[in-house]
Design a protein around this motif. Structure first.
Motif, PDB file in Angstrom:
ATOM      1  N   ASP A  88       0.811  -1.204   0.000  1.00  0.00           N
ATOM      2  CA  ASP A  88       0.000   0.000   0.000  1.00  0.00           C
ATOM      3  C   ASP A  88       0.845   1.253   0.000  1.00  0.00           C
ATOM      4  O   ASP A  88       0.430   2.283  -0.507  1.00  0.00           O
ATOM      5  CB  ASP A  88      -0.907  -0.012   1.235  1.00  0.00           C
ATOM      6  N   THR A  89       2.004   1.221   0.596  1.00  0.00           N
ATOM      7  CA  THR A  89       2.939   2.337   0.719  1.00  0.00           C
ATOM      8  C   THR A  89       2.255   3.611   1.196  1.00  0.00           C
ATOM      9  O   THR A  89       2.503   4.696   0.708  1.00  0.00           O
ATOM     10  CB  THR A  89       3.654   2.622  -0.617  1.00  0.00           C
ATOM     11  N   SER A  90       1.360   3.508   2.153  1.00  0.00           N
ATOM     12  CA  SER A  90       0.682   4.687   2.666  1.00  0.00           C
ATOM     13  C   SER A  90       0.810   4.718   4.172  1.00  0.00           C
ATOM     14  O   SER A  90       1.815   4.372   4.746  1.00  0.00           O
ATOM     15  CB  SER A  90      -0.793   4.656   2.257  1.00  0.00           C
ATOM     16  N   ALA A  91      -0.208   5.145   4.868  1.00  0.00           N
ATOM     17  CA  ALA A  91      -0.309   5.097   6.319  1.00  0.00           C
ATOM     18  C   ALA A  91       1.017   5.235   7.042  1.00  0.00           C
ATOM     19  O   ALA A  91       1.657   6.270   7.003  1.00  0.00           O
ATOM     20  CB  ALA A  91      -1.020   3.823   6.749  1.00  0.00           C
ATOM     21  N   SER A  92       1.411   4.173   7.742  1.00  0.00           N
ATOM     22  CA  SER A  92       2.640   4.241   8.532  1.00  0.00           C
ATOM     23  C   SER A  92       3.860   4.422   7.668  1.00  0.00           C
ATOM     24  O   SER A  92       4.843   5.030   8.091  1.00  0.00           O
ATOM     25  CB  SER A  92       2.785   2.964   9.364  1.00  0.00           C
ATOM     26  N   ALA A  93       3.805   3.903   6.449  1.00  0.00           N
ATOM     27  CA  ALA A  93       4.958   4.043   5.564  1.00  0.00           C
ATOM     28  C   ALA A  93       5.228   5.499   5.263  1.00  0.00           C
ATOM     29  O   ALA A  93       6.373   5.937   5.171  1.00  0.00           O
ATOM     30  CB  ALA A  93       4.712   3.275   4.265  1.00  0.00           C
ATOM     31  N   ASN A  94       4.160   6.263   5.087  1.00  0.00           N
ATOM     32  CA  ASN A  94       4.341   7.682   4.811  1.00  0.00           C
ATOM     33  C   ASN A  94       5.000   8.377   5.986  1.00  0.00           C
ATOM     34  O   ASN A  94       5.834   9.265   5.812  1.00  0.00           O
ATOM     35  CB  ASN A  94       2.985   8.335   4.509  1.00  0.00           C
ATOM     36  N   PHE A 173      -2.746   5.984  -1.074  1.00  0.00           N
ATOM     37  CA  PHE A 173      -2.954   6.743   0.159  1.00  0.00           C
ATOM     38  C   PHE A 173      -3.613   5.934   1.274  1.00  0.00           C
ATOM     39  O   PHE A 173      -3.732   6.415   2.392  1.00  0.00           O
ATOM     40  CB  PHE A 173      -3.802   7.981  -0.126  1.00  0.00           C
ATOM     41  N   GLY A 174      -4.051   4.705   0.961  1.00  0.00           N
ATOM     42  CA  GLY A 174      -4.616   3.866   2.007  1.00  0.00           C
ATOM     43  C   GLY A 174      -6.083   4.093   2.263  1.00  0.00           C
ATOM     44  O   GLY A 174      -6.555   3.911   3.391  1.00  0.00           O
ATOM     45  N   ALA A 175      -6.854   4.469   1.223  1.00  0.00           N
ATOM     46  CA  ALA A 175      -8.300   4.631   1.345  1.00  0.00           C
ATOM     47  C   ALA A 175      -8.987   3.426   0.717  1.00  0.00           C
ATOM     48  O   ALA A 175      -8.370   2.626   0.017  1.00  0.00           O
ATOM     49  CB  ALA A 175      -8.746   5.917   0.660  1.00  0.00           C
ATOM     50  N   ASP A 176     -10.281   3.289   0.948  1.00  0.00           N
ATOM     51  CA  ASP A 176     -11.037   2.214   0.322  1.00  0.00           C
ATOM     52  C   ASP A 176     -11.101   2.463  -1.185  1.00  0.00           C
ATOM     53  O   ASP A 176     -11.630   3.486  -1.625  1.00  0.00           O
ATOM     54  CB  ASP A 176     -12.453   2.153   0.895  1.00  0.00           C
ATOM     55  N   PRO A 177     -10.569   1.549  -2.015  1.00  0.00           N
ATOM     56  CA  PRO A 177     -10.483   1.810  -3.451  1.00  0.00           C
ATOM     57  C   PRO A 177     -11.842   1.893  -4.139  1.00  0.00           C
ATOM     58  O   PRO A 177     -12.014   2.660  -5.088  1.00  0.00           O
ATOM     59  CB  PRO A 177      -9.658   0.634  -3.985  1.00  0.00           C
ATOM     60  N   ILE A 225      -7.100  13.305  -7.457  1.00  0.00           N
ATOM     61  CA  ILE A 225      -5.974  12.912  -6.597  1.00  0.00           C
ATOM     62  C   ILE A 225      -6.043  13.655  -5.266  1.00  0.00           C
ATOM     63  O   ILE A 225      -5.849  13.072  -4.197  1.00  0.00           O
ATOM     64  CB  ILE A 225      -4.630  13.183  -7.310  1.00  0.00           C
ATOM     65  N   LEU A 226      -6.326  14.951  -5.335  1.00  0.00           N
ATOM     66  CA  LEU A 226      -6.480  15.735  -4.101  1.00  0.00           C
ATOM     67  C   LEU A 226      -7.657  15.217  -3.278  1.00  0.00           C
ATOM     68  O   LEU A 226      -7.574  15.119  -2.047  1.00  0.00           O
ATOM     69  CB  LEU A 226      -6.687  17.212  -4.441  1.00  0.00           C
ATOM     70  N   TYR A 231      -9.717  12.189   1.332  1.00  0.00           N
ATOM     71  CA  TYR A 231     -10.580  11.089   1.771  1.00  0.00           C
ATOM     72  C   TYR A 231      -9.811  10.032   2.558  1.00  0.00           C
ATOM     73  O   TYR A 231     -10.361   9.414   3.476  1.00  0.00           O
ATOM     74  CB  TYR A 231     -11.260  10.436   0.565  1.00  0.00           C
ATOM     75  N   SER A 232      -8.540   9.838   2.246  1.00  0.00           N
ATOM     76  CA  SER A 232      -7.758   8.819   2.955  1.00  0.00           C
ATOM     77  C   SER A 232      -7.698   9.121   4.454  1.00  0.00           C
ATOM     78  O   SER A 232      -7.744   8.196   5.283  1.00  0.00           O
ATOM     79  CB  SER A 232      -6.346   8.732   2.369  1.00  0.00           C
ATOM     80  N   TYR A 233      -7.629  10.393   4.804  1.00  0.00           N
ATOM     81  CA  TYR A 233      -7.610  10.757   6.225  1.00  0.00           C
ATOM     82  C   TYR A 233      -8.981  10.529   6.862  1.00  0.00           C
ATOM     83  O   TYR A 233      -9.086  10.039   7.993  1.00  0.00           O
ATOM     84  CB  TYR A 233      -7.185  12.215   6.398  1.00  0.00           C
ATOM     85  N   LEU A 234     -10.039  10.897   6.113  1.00  0.00           N
ATOM     86  CA  LEU A 234     -11.390  10.657   6.617  1.00  0.00           C
ATOM     87  C   LEU A 234     -11.650   9.167   6.772  1.00  0.00           C
ATOM     88  O   LEU A 234     -12.210   8.726   7.785  1.00  0.00           O
ATOM     89  CB  LEU A 234     -12.417  11.273   5.667  1.00  0.00           C
ATOM     90  N   TYR A 235     -11.239   8.391   5.787  1.00  0.00           N
ATOM     91  CA  TYR A 235     -11.468   6.947   5.814  1.00  0.00           C
ATOM     92  C   TYR A 235     -10.783   6.302   7.019  1.00  0.00           C
ATOM     93  O   TYR A 235     -11.390   5.477   7.727  1.00  0.00           O
ATOM     94  CB  TYR A 235     -10.946   6.323   4.527  1.00  0.00           C
ATOM     95  N   LYS A 236      -9.536   6.658   7.260  1.00  0.00           N
ATOM     96  CA  LYS A 236      -8.801   6.063   8.390  1.00  0.00           C
ATOM     97  C   LYS A 236      -9.433   6.454   9.728  1.00  0.00           C
ATOM     98  O   LYS A 236      -9.469   5.652  10.670  1.00  0.00           O
ATOM     99  CB  LYS A 236      -7.334   6.481   8.337  1.00  0.00           C
TER     100      LYS A 236
END
Length: 462
Positions: A88-94, A173-177, A225-226, A231-236
């Motif tokens: 995923d290369t997102s979340a903690s990886a970022n 970004f780690g959101a629901d695709p 993309i923006l 949304y990735s922050y909202l989703y998490k």
């Protein structure tokens, strides 16, 4: 002999510091791109010796292993060993990569978002170019059902680009695709487009009393993309707060109810205007000094490729084609590729060593058919600065001519013989000038490559 992808993946994981040292993983057209927690644990010299590995580039915040066009097969084996959570290369990886710099993270994000779409973009672009060519030759009637159906096939990837980018952005970004895809699809729904009426972009409406500027989002790049980044922050957050028994319904409900209005009210228009501003600035610079742009991009593209940061420019080219139907930058990358072919041919004609002659000719054929220049860049050019200079000069000279004559492509493609249809347009001179410019790059680089190469040139291994 083909690479043993299963064993290759196993050896890479073992010598990279184990799967525990991998915080994120993705791939582009030719490279396996790893985000490592500790680069010092990677045994680069050993990895370079693994069958199928062409070279290693540790740049742009990523440990990049150059494999070639078969990299998806190796990536599939890597997924089995590393685990889906690492792809995923997102979340903690970022968070772990934040110390490596914002610019490096941007390069990494752009790569992982756009790389999966490149085959679809390239194939669609070539089909579009062939259709234009066949219509000009009188082989296809533009009013025929055949032409119109194939036109739909060639242009759908651009029209539905927000949907495709929503999926790849969500993976990054780690959101629901799938919810992300729905957000992108909402912007293209016929009823949403109908709300603009005859006004088009800039038409206004209201949402809960909030003034909303309506935009046409088909073929756009930046807004979705923006939107998915937000949304990735909202989703998490929702994923942490909503009980498991309610997630199936409540999470997508809240996601769509918040993100679609938020995108149409604020994120979307900001993205459209921001994307247009960047594209207009780049295109203005090209219009004002197209020759200089041709020299810089035509000559310097291989340098960007060697550093793995050419992805920063690709979205601009994709946006230009999607928005305006043409792009001036893509031809300069052609100049680079044909200069690389020229240098390889010059070495082939001059050198006596069998290995380097075979390597050079293989590179000529590979670039001519698939536009993959990395093997020659790393296997030949970076090891011989004079030959690298010959390639840069050849690309710069050809790029200058392409800039002078304002050559454009009607598709985002990689520079090879097979992608020549991208130069076909209503202006016949565009194709002719493209061929002249690429011939200049090729001939100049061939001559310089022949001059700079030694008869006893060897294929030096790392």
């Amino acid at each position: 002999m083909a690479m043993d992808y299963k064993n290759g993946a196993k050896e890479i994981v073992e010598n990279i510091g184990g799967k525990e040292n991998i915080s994120g993983m993705t791939h582009c057209a030719t490279r396996l791109r790893l985000n490592l927690k500790d680069d010092s644990k990677a045994d680069t010299s050993t990895i370079k010796q693994i069958d199928g590995v062409v070279n290693i580039v540790n740049k742009a915040g990523q440990y990049q292993i150059l494999i070639g066009t078969d990299v998806p097969k190796l990536y599939a084996e890597m997924e089995k060993l590393v685990g889906d959570e690492k792809t995923d290369t997102s979340a903690s990886a970022n968070n772990e990569r934040s110390s490596k710099g914002i610019v490096n993270n941007i390069f990494s994000a752009v790569s992982s978002i756009f790389a999966p779409l490149l085959p679809a973009l390239a194939g669609s672009g070539i089909l579009r170019g062939l259709l234009l060519l066949f219509a000009q030759l009188g082989w296809l009637d533009e009013t025929s059902g055949t032409y119109q159906i194939l036109t739909v096939a060639s242009m759908s990837v651009f029209y539905f680009l927000p949907v495709l980018l929503a999926f790849t952005s969500a993976k990054r970004f780690g959101a629901d695709p799938f919810i992300s895809v729905l957000i992108g699809a909402s912007l293209l729904h016929p009823d949403f487009i109908a709300m603009m009426g005859d006004v088009g972009n800039g038409a206004t409406t209201t949402f809960l009393g909030i003034p909303t500027v309506l935009m046409n989002y088909n073929s756009t790049v930046v807004p979705i993309i923006l939107a998915i980044l937000v949304y990735s922050y909202l989703y998490k957050w929702l994923d942490r707060k909503i009980p498991e028994t309610l997630k199936l319904v409540v999470l997508p409900l809240v996601s769509l109810a918040i993100m679609v209005p938020l995108t149409t009210i604020a994120i979307g228009p900001l993205g459209v205007y921001g994307g247009e501003l960047i594209a207009n600035l780049v295109n203005w610079l090209i219009e004002e000094s197209s020759v200089l742009a041709g020299i810089l991009v035509g000559g310097g593209w291989s340098v960007l490729v060697s550093l793995g940061i050419h992805w920063a420019v690709n979205p601009i080219m994709i946006n230009n084609v999607a928005t305006y139907g043409f792009d001036y930058i893509v031809p300069f990358t052609f100049a680079c590729n044909f200069a690389t072919i020229g240098v390889a041919l010059g070495v082939f004609l001059k050198a006596k060593d069998r290995d380097i002659r075979n390597f050079s000719m293989t590179g000529v054929v590979t670039i001519s058919l698939s536009a993959i220049i990395e093997p020659l860049v790393f296997g030949l050019l970076v090891k011989n600065k004079k030959l690298f200079l010959a390639q840069i000069i050849g690309g710069a000279i050809g790029g200058a001519y392409l800039g002078l004559t304002k050559v454009y492509t009607n598709a985002f493609v990689f520079g090879s013989v097979t992608t020549f249809p991208a130069f076909v347009g209503e202006n016949t001179a565009n194709f002719i000038n493209a061929m002249i410019g690429l011939a200049i790059s090729f001939v100049a680089a061939t001559i310089l490559g022949f001059i700079f190469a030694r008869k006893d040139e060897k294929l030096v291994s790392d």
